[in-house]
Scaffold this motif. Structure first.
Motif, PDB file in Angstrom:
ATOM      1  N   GLY A  40       0.631  -1.428   0.058  1.00 55.03           N
ATOM      2  CA  GLY A  40      -0.080   0.039  -0.141  1.00 55.03           C
ATOM      3  C   GLY A  40       0.854   1.413  -0.051  1.00 55.03           C
ATOM      4  N   ASN A  41       2.130   1.373   0.379  1.00 54.74           N
ATOM      5  CA  ASN A  41       2.921   2.503   0.353  1.00 54.74           C
ATOM      6  C   ASN A  41       4.406   2.145   0.001  1.00 54.74           C
ATOM      7  N   SER A  42       5.111   3.089  -0.667  1.00 50.74           N
ATOM      8  CA  SER A  42       6.264   2.831  -1.079  1.00 50.74           C
ATOM      9  C   SER A  42       7.174   2.805  -0.033  1.00 50.74           C
ATOM     10  N   LEU A  43       7.164   3.615   1.105  1.00 50.04           N
ATOM     11  CA  LEU A  43       8.184   3.812   2.066  1.00 50.04           C
ATOM     12  C   LEU A  43       8.380   2.547   2.879  1.00 50.04           C
ATOM     13  N   MET A  44       7.198   1.622   2.832  1.00 57.52           N
ATOM     14  CA  MET A  44       7.304   0.431   3.840  1.00 57.52           C
ATOM     15  C   MET A  44       8.281  -0.633   3.399  1.00 57.52           C
ATOM     16  N   LEU A  45       8.514  -0.531   2.003  1.00 58.03           N
ATOM     17  CA  LEU A  45       9.570  -1.566   1.605  1.00 58.03           C
ATOM     18  C   LEU A  45      10.998  -1.246   2.217  1.00 58.03           C
ATOM     19  N   THR A  46      11.203  -0.265   2.459  1.00 59.36           N
ATOM     20  CA  THR A  46      12.589  -0.018   3.275  1.00 59.36           C
ATOM     21  C   THR A  46      12.422  -0.574   4.624  1.00 59.36           C
ATOM     22  N   VAL A  47      11.339  -0.370   5.385  1.00 61.34           N
ATOM     23  CA  VAL A  47      11.270  -1.011   6.516  1.00 61.34           C
ATOM     24  C   VAL A  47      11.567  -2.465   6.463  1.00 61.34           C
ATOM     25  N   VAL A  48      10.675  -3.276   5.535  1.00 61.51           N
ATOM     26  CA  VAL A  48      10.479  -4.580   5.503  1.00 61.51           C
ATOM     27  C   VAL A  48      12.166  -5.053   4.958  1.00 61.51           C
ATOM     28  N   SER A  49      12.732  -4.158   4.175  1.00 61.07           N
ATOM     29  CA  SER A  49      14.134  -4.592   3.722  1.00 61.07           C
ATOM     30  C   SER A  49      15.221  -4.813   4.915  1.00 61.07           C
ATOM     31  N   LEU A  50      15.294  -3.672   5.660  1.00 60.95           N
ATOM     32  CA  LEU A  50      15.936  -3.577   6.796  1.00 60.95           C
ATOM     33  C   LEU A  50      15.395  -4.701   7.893  1.00 60.95           C
ATOM     34  N   PHE A  51      14.345  -4.974   8.163  1.00 63.76           N
ATOM     35  CA  PHE A  51      14.035  -6.070   9.085  1.00 63.76           C
ATOM     36  C   PHE A  51      14.626  -7.402   8.494  1.00 63.76           C
ATOM     37  N   VAL A  52      14.598  -7.554   7.226  1.00 66.91           N
ATOM     38  CA  VAL A  52      14.954  -8.889   6.523  1.00 66.91           C
ATOM     39  C   VAL A  52      16.714  -8.761   6.687  1.00 66.91           C
ATOM     40  N   LEU A  53      17.440  -7.864   6.411  1.00 67.32           N
ATOM     41  CA  LEU A  53      18.858  -7.618   6.201  1.00 67.32           C
ATOM     42  C   LEU A  53      19.461  -7.400   7.700  1.00 67.32           C
ATOM     43  N   VAL A  54      18.980  -6.803   8.551  1.00 65.77           N
ATOM     44  CA  VAL A  54      19.649  -6.216   9.689  1.00 65.77           C
ATOM     45  C   VAL A  54      20.061  -7.539  10.627  1.00 65.77           C
ATOM     46  N   PRO A  55      19.112  -8.553  10.804  1.00 63.93           N
ATOM     47  CA  PRO A  55      19.499  -9.547  11.926  1.00 63.93           C
ATOM     48  C   PRO A  55      20.768 -10.251  11.603  1.00 63.93           C
ATOM     49  N   LEU A  56      21.083 -10.373  10.247  1.00 65.06           N
ATOM     50  CA  LEU A  56      22.291 -11.309   9.721  1.00 65.06           C
ATOM     51  C   LEU A  56      23.134 -10.928   8.519  1.00 65.06           C
ATOM     52  N   LEU A  57      22.208 -10.686   7.662  1.00 62.69           N
ATOM     53  CA  LEU A  57      23.510 -10.130   6.387  1.00 62.69           C
ATOM     54  C   LEU A  57      24.227  -8.827   6.492  1.00 62.69           C
ATOM     55  N   MET A  58      23.413  -8.027   6.821  1.00 63.80           N
ATOM     56  CA  MET A  58      24.275  -6.610   6.832  1.00 63.80           C
ATOM     57  C   MET A  58      25.469  -6.831   8.160  1.00 63.80           C
TER      58      MET A  58
END
Lengths: 283, 334
Positions: free
Chosen positions: A70-88
């Motif tokens: 529903g909103n373009s900004l939320m992709l940033t939040v989702v991406s960080l949730f995916v990447l921050v725990p391990l890959l980054m």
């Protein structure tokens, strides 16, 4: 050759440190390995965006995924949730764990120190470089996610996790704050990795040790009996950036996390300094 | 000159070797390197360097000799602040280490560079680490250093693609980035072919000609004999002798060798002239020449009717000096 010329020092200590930092940054951001890591992590938001676009069109997704659609900004939040725990953290560990151990492994450490870079200055520059890499990585991921979001999803007012709605402009500010928060978390990890890096001449050892530490703390966090320990572990704090998507923002929690990052930085930088300044360089 | 082990060398007043250029004005009283009781005991208890008392005069080319494993590299690492001594003191150029190092160029244990960077990018990297070098004219400095070691053509080539000789020369270029008062070269000709070795020797001579003190370690005695004015000899972590090459040779005097069929007669004359340690073997009589003039000895031999087929003075090589001092062979393969 005149001896006077050899002993003239440039204007300030700052300019000397700045020059070494620039050289360090050039090495880091020109090294293919690091660029590939950044590219792979930047590709993750694009992949997530495309997938959500396809799934979202079937209209059956819920929660954060639906909000993303529903909103373009939320992709940033989702991406960080995916990447921050391990890959980054792994990417940051590769650069920070390489800091001293990598130079020791190739033997270039002895030449940097006889140049003479100065042990304290070299360590500071190495750490700062790892912090800036973490920041650049977070910015890259966030930018890739924002651009993908703007292309694939409608822009406009943002509905927060707590249900209130804010304008797109304020939403962008909050994304920027999240980037700062995540970068601070990566800076804390970089301190751990640089400290480990001063204990070995094998870069991969320092990197692997850091990654193992991350995984172990993630496991500890998942054990209910160790709930009391969780607030002291970095991974618990890393994902605390979702507070910035609530209204009102739980500032005390945010500050606590930043304080925890600061404590890790002070502790592990001190450890690294104590170890590195007293170490015999035999590589 | 100091002698610590089998005391065969006489102590003489310090004398400047003829080849040494005049020393630069130096507040430390003309010493580029001074160590007093410098000791390194590693954690395992092994003593790598044991009470080293070394003085390297400014303007000298000092050969730091010893078999592999005799403590040369550990000493160099201590001098450069890479390894902390467990005892004793040391000083470079009469300055605290941090202030001295910008005026010291060093090649320690072979070249080490970033394989994915070009030769000139590598030099820029180390130039950036020198607080006494300004960024403004870095490119010019790097160009000049590369030119000096003959690597200008390979400046843009990645270090990975450099041959061993080119790598060694790049390391020397890095040591020459800024004007230096002291150059520390640890085994600079390791891995070089004869042509490369000659080039390094010529370069060292040229640098010394500018008044720079050169401290060069090597396990190749013959090589050092060709380029040094002074030498120090290490054995098992101890300095067994040091001084000018003349002094080192003086300790073990030259031998006179007379080729003649009249062995006994010749031996008798040499002994009567006062030459020590006269030995006859095969068709040769040898004796320590001492202070005698070889031409006078020859005249005397001929006057008394000895048929002299050949006469030569054999100066002992540094290797013989070493063997004489330590009583053991100079095992090059270490």
């Amino acid at each position: 050759m005149s001896t006077a010329e050899a002993l003239v020092l440039p204007a300030t200590r700052t300019s000397v440190t700045w020059r070494l930092l620039r050289s360090e940054l050039a090495l880091t951001f020109r090294r293919p390995r690091n660029l590939v890591m950044m590219a792979i992590l930047a590709a993750v938001p694009i992949i997530i965006g495309v997938v959500i676009r396809l799934v979202g069109s079937e209209g059956d997704a819920g929660g954060m995924i639906a909000q993303t659609a529903g909103n373009s900004l939320m992709l940033t939040v989702v991406s960080l949730f995916v990447l921050v725990p391990l890959l980054m953290p792994v990417a940051v560990a590769v650069v920070a764990g390489d800091a001293i151990a990598g130079e020791a492994g190739t033997g270039t450490l002895r030449y940097l120190l006889t140049a003479p870079a100065g042990r304290g200055r070299l360590l500071a520059v190495k750490y700062l470089n790892a912090v800036l890499f973490g920041l650049a990585l977070t910015l890259t991921v966030a930018t890739a996610a924002l651009l993908t979001g703007l292309v694939l999803f409608p822009a406009g007012d943002v509905t927060l996790l707590s249900g209130t709605t804010i304008s797109l402009g304020e939403g962008l500010l909050r994304v920027l704050a999240m980037v700062g928060y995540v970068a601070a978390g990566m800076a804390a990890l970089a301190a751990v990795a640089v400290a480990l890096s001063t204990f070995t001449e094998v870069a991969i050892g320092a990197i692997a040790a850091t990654v193992v530490l991350i995984i172990v703390t993630q496991v500890l966090r998942a054990i209910p009996q160790l709930d009391w320990l969780a607030p002291y572990l970095l991974p618990t704090r890393w994902t605390g950036f979702d507070g910035l998507l609530r209204d009102p923002v739980p500032m005390s929690e945010i500050w606590q996390s930043l304080l925890a990052f600061g404590a890790y930085i002070v502790l592990f930088c001190s450890l690294a300094w104590a170890r590195f300044t007293g170490k015999d360089i035999t590589s | 000159m100091t002698v610590e082990s089998p005391a065969e060398l006489t102590v003489r007043a310090p004398e400047r070797a003829p080849a040494a250029p005049p020393a630069a004005e130096d507040p430390a009283g003309g010493a580029a390197i001074v160590t007093r009781g410098l000791t390194k005991r590693f954690r395992g208890g092994q003593v790598a360097v044991d009470g080293l008392d070394l003085t390297v005069p400014a303007g000298s080319v000092f050969g730091f000799l010893g078999p592999n494993g005799s403590g040369k590299t550990t000493t160099i690492r201590m001098l450069l602040g890479l390894v902390a001594p467990t005892g004793g003191t040391h000083e470079l150029l009469g300055l605290p280490l941090a202030r001295a190092l910008p005026a010291v160029g060093a090649v320690v244990e072979g070249p080490a560079f970033y394989p994915y960077l070009s030769g000139s990018a590598n030099l820029l990297r180390f130039d950036a680490a020198n607080p006494a070098a300004s960024g403004r004219d870095a490119a010019r400095r790097v160009g000049r250093a590369l030119e000096r070691v003959g690597l200008s053509a390979a400046a843009g080539k990645r270090y990975r693609a450099y041959s061993l000789g080119m790598r060694q020369r790049l390391a020397i270029a890095a040591a020459l980035l800024t004007p230096r008062r002291l150059l520390v070269l640890d085994e600079p000709t390791n891995g070089l072919d004869p042509q490369g070795t000659r080039e390094v020797r010529a370069l060292v001579k040229e640098i010394a000609g500018d008044g720079t003190t050169v401290f060069v370690s090597s396990h190749l005695l013959a090589e050092v004999e060709q380029m040094c004015t002074h030498a120090g000899i290490m054995s098992h972590g101890r300095l067994v002798a040091h001084g000018t090459l003349t002094e080192l040779h003086a300790g073990r005097s030259a031998r006179l060798r007379v080729e003649t069929p009249d062995l006994a007669h010749a031996a008798g004359i040499l002994a009567s002239l006062g030459l020590a340690d006269v030995r006859a073997a095969g068709e040769e009589v040898t004796a320590e020449l001492g202070e005698h003039a070889p031409d006078r000895v020859n005249a005397e031999l001929v006057r008394q009717g000895v048929a002299v087929r050949g006469l030569a003075v054999a100066r002992p090589s540094l290797e013989e000096v070493f063997v004489g001092l330590t009583g053991e062979g100079f095992d090059v393969d270490g």
